[in-house]
Scaffold this motif. Sequence first.
Motif, PDB file in Angstrom:
ATOM      1  N   LYS A 138       0.879  -1.239  -0.167  1.00  0.00           N
ATOM      2  CA  LYS A 138       0.039  -0.045   0.026  1.00  0.00           C
ATOM      3  C   LYS A 138       0.694   1.124   0.109  1.00  0.00           C
ATOM      4  O   LYS A 138       0.518   2.392  -0.502  1.00  0.00           O
ATOM      5  N   ARG A 139       1.933   1.291   0.638  1.00  0.00           N
ATOM      6  CA  ARG A 139       2.929   2.337   0.619  1.00  0.00           C
ATOM      7  C   ARG A 139       3.415   2.647  -0.899  1.00  0.00           C
ATOM      8  O   ARG A 139       3.600   3.883  -1.167  1.00  0.00           O
ATOM      9  N   VAL A 140       3.782   1.522  -1.575  1.00  0.00           N
ATOM     10  CA  VAL A 140       4.090   2.024  -2.961  1.00  0.00           C
ATOM     11  C   VAL A 140       2.938   2.302  -3.836  1.00  0.00           C
ATOM     12  O   VAL A 140       2.954   3.444  -4.756  1.00  0.00           O
ATOM     13  N   GLN A 141       1.542   1.732  -3.462  1.00  0.00           N
ATOM     14  CA  GLN A 141       0.614   2.404  -4.270  1.00  0.00           C
ATOM     15  C   GLN A 141       0.108   3.921  -3.942  1.00  0.00           C
ATOM     16  O   GLN A 141      -0.035   4.771  -4.900  1.00  0.00           O
ATOM     17  N   ALA A 142       0.267   4.226  -2.607  1.00  0.00           N
ATOM     18  CA  ALA A 142       0.142   5.673  -2.460  1.00  0.00           C
ATOM     19  C   ALA A 142       1.133   6.483  -2.938  1.00  0.00           C
ATOM     20  O   ALA A 142       1.033   7.640  -3.459  1.00  0.00           O
ATOM     21  N   ARG A 143       2.418   6.103  -3.043  1.00  0.00           N
ATOM     22  CA  ARG A 143       3.433   6.790  -3.674  1.00  0.00           C
ATOM     23  C   ARG A 143       3.246   7.053  -5.215  1.00  0.00           C
ATOM     24  O   ARG A 143       3.275   8.337  -5.772  1.00  0.00           O
ATOM     25  N   LYS A 144       2.386   6.109  -5.657  1.00  0.00           N
ATOM     26  CA  LYS A 144       2.236   6.079  -7.285  1.00  0.00           C
ATOM     27  C   LYS A 144       1.170   7.224  -7.403  1.00  0.00           C
ATOM     28  O   LYS A 144       1.409   7.967  -8.371  1.00  0.00           O
ATOM     29  N   LYS A 145       0.377   7.208  -6.383  1.00  0.00           N
ATOM     30  CA  LYS A 145      -0.655   8.344  -6.655  1.00  0.00           C
ATOM     31  C   LYS A 145      -0.197   9.781  -6.361  1.00  0.00           C
ATOM     32  O   LYS A 145      -0.485  10.499  -7.260  1.00  0.00           O
ATOM     33  N   VAL A 146       0.561   9.808  -5.486  1.00  0.00           N
ATOM     34  CA  VAL A 146       1.261  11.145  -5.209  1.00  0.00           C
ATOM     35  C   VAL A 146       2.274  11.370  -6.633  1.00  0.00           C
ATOM     36  O   VAL A 146       1.869  12.643  -7.031  1.00  0.00           O
ATOM     37  N   MET A 147       2.816  10.582  -7.151  1.00  0.00           N
ATOM     38  CA  MET A 147       3.596  10.991  -8.243  1.00  0.00           C
ATOM     39  C   MET A 147       2.790  11.292  -9.433  1.00  0.00           C
ATOM     40  O   MET A 147       2.999  12.134 -10.237  1.00  0.00           O
TER      41      MET A 147
END
Length: 303
Positions: free
Chosen positions: A128-137
Amino acid sequence: MAYFNSSAFTAFDDSDEGFYSVYSDVFSKIAEEDKRFKEPGDSDYDIPGFGSCKSDYDEVVGPFYNYWQSYFTSRSFVWVEEYNTRDAANGREAKLMERENKKKRDAARKEWNEEVRQLVMFVKKRDKRVQARKKVMEAKAAETARLNAERIESQRMERAKKVHEYAKKGQKVMQDLEADFQQLERDMAAEFGDSLSGESDDNSDSVESELSSSIGGDVDELYCVACNKAFRSQKAFQNHANSKKHKENVMVLTQELEDEESRMREDEEVDGSVKSGDEGSIGEEADEQDVEEEEEQKQKTLN
């Protein structure tokens, strides 16, 4: 491995059976096992840990995946060797045995490396941390694209504004030039009479009429008197007005008008001289005739 399945964890949290606890334990065990096989000259680089559900991406999550996606084990895999070189009958046989053992070790090491990397990709896809980062990017990329679009539109509007200003300046220049020509025509008409003005007006009307019928446009704005050229757009007309050739033609036309004015003055002076000479000749002929008549009268009287 038994961890290539969502059943390996119960939730995406830090509980004992949660996603982050389970895989943190898995990668910690792999790292500890690799440390046992490090050589004395190997790097002392600390292997990044998996972290928790609240770990910072730049400090923990990013470094973890950077390391483990290119994972390469330091394990020797001597336990997969098929031959014991100490049982070799001679040196040549020992070398052959070692060659085969090396093939076994390399194959086992390659298989293990690939299996760990695949596990890393399995975990990253669900993190989920990677998914959240992807949304931010993605949000940053969208914002950057929006700002770039606004900047491009602003530049386009600025260029359009400058083009409009240049066109207005060009129109003003042409209006001033036309006013100069009209003033010149009025000055010549005042000095030489209405005939010159009438001829100029007739010629101007003729040219404008022909030009209007041929291009159906605005003669005053799109016709250059100095160059005898018509233009279909204001932009083309403005570019022409700023050209070197146009300015040269304006100078030539002005000089021609001045030369024409000088010639007309010379012609008037010549006509005056000829008239004066003719009157003198007629007077002389009349005097001679009077003398002859007086002589004839004297002869008659004597007779």
